[in-house]
Design a protein around this motif. Structure first.
Motif, PDB file in Angstrom:
ATOM      1  N   GLN A   1       0.824  -1.201   0.000  1.00  0.00           N
ATOM      2  CA  GLN A   1       0.000   0.000   0.000  1.00  0.00           C
ATOM      3  C   GLN A   1       0.864   1.259   0.000  1.00  0.00           C
ATOM      4  O   GLN A   1       0.539   2.230  -0.674  1.00  0.00           O
ATOM      5  CB  GLN A   1      -0.938   0.013   1.210  1.00  0.00           C
ATOM      6  CG  GLN A   1      -2.052  -1.004   1.131  1.00  0.00           C
ATOM      7  CD  GLN A   1      -2.831  -1.092   2.436  1.00  0.00           C
ATOM      8  OE1 GLN A   1      -2.249  -1.050   3.518  1.00  0.00           O
ATOM      9  NE2 GLN A   1      -4.141  -1.221   2.331  1.00  0.00           N
TER      10      GLN A   1
ATOM     11  N   GLU B   1       2.179   1.760  -3.531  1.00  0.00           N
ATOM     12  CA  GLU B   1       1.109   2.214  -4.419  1.00  0.00           C
ATOM     13  C   GLU B   1       0.726   3.662  -4.107  1.00  0.00           C
ATOM     14  O   GLU B   1       0.509   4.461  -5.017  1.00  0.00           O
ATOM     15  CB  GLU B   1      -0.114   1.291  -4.295  1.00  0.00           C
ATOM     16  CG  GLU B   1      -1.228   1.606  -5.251  1.00  0.00           C
ATOM     17  CD  GLU B   1      -0.893   1.434  -6.721  1.00  0.00           C
ATOM     18  OE1 GLU B   1      -1.748   1.748  -7.553  1.00  0.00           O
ATOM     19  OE2 GLU B   1       0.235   0.992  -7.068  1.00  0.00           O
TER      20      GLU B   1
ATOM     21  N   VAL C   1      -6.859   2.969  -2.169  1.00  0.00           N
ATOM     22  CA  VAL C   1      -5.759   2.584  -1.279  1.00  0.00           C
ATOM     23  C   VAL C   1      -6.090   2.998   0.152  1.00  0.00           C
ATOM     24  O   VAL C   1      -5.918   2.221   1.091  1.00  0.00           O
ATOM     25  CB  VAL C   1      -4.415   3.202  -1.740  1.00  0.00           C
ATOM     26  CG1 VAL C   1      -3.331   2.987  -0.689  1.00  0.00           C
ATOM     27  CG2 VAL C   1      -3.978   2.604  -3.068  1.00  0.00           C
TER      28      VAL C   1
END
Length: 118
Positions: A64, A67, A99
């Motif tokens: 995460q 990203e 996200v």
């Protein structure tokens, strides 16, 4: 108004269409999504910068975090272009929200998500 002529559909849309047009027959459908309003770039960049600043306390997984970093960089780069691609910015902004939504729930995450809605 939809008319079937010459074995096909002819569609004429007048006024400010902001929805979807779907025409079909015999389980075959053609769909067109009307262009959406431009993204509010200043709100999206404010949201993106706030997310970037808060990243270290969001308790994200390594995937995460990567990203989030990729998306924030790409949003700011795209928003800073001479002629920003609003469709791309909307998609990137929605991905960034996804996200955050996948992150641990908390007051900070909820506050950040409230800053920008696609």
């Amino acid at each position: 108004m939809t008319e079937q002529q010459d074995g096909g559909f002819h569609v004429r849309v007048e006024g400010g269409n902001t929805g979807q047009i779907i025409a079909g027959e015999h389980n075959v459908a053609l769909q067109h999504q009307a262009a959406t309003n431009p993204v509010d770039i200043s709100r999206l960049t404010e949201f993106t910068r706030a997310v970037h600043q808060a990243a270290s306390v969001l308790n994200l997984s390594p995937d995460q975090e990567r990203e989030l970093a990729r998306l924030t960089t790409e949003i700011l780069r795209t928003a800073d272009a001479p002629d920003p691609d609003h469709s791309r910015l909307r998609t990137l902004g929605q991905s960034l929200r996804t996200v955050l939504e996948g992150a641990a729930a908390g007051a900070l995450t909820s506050g950040l998500l409230g800053m920008w809605t696609p």
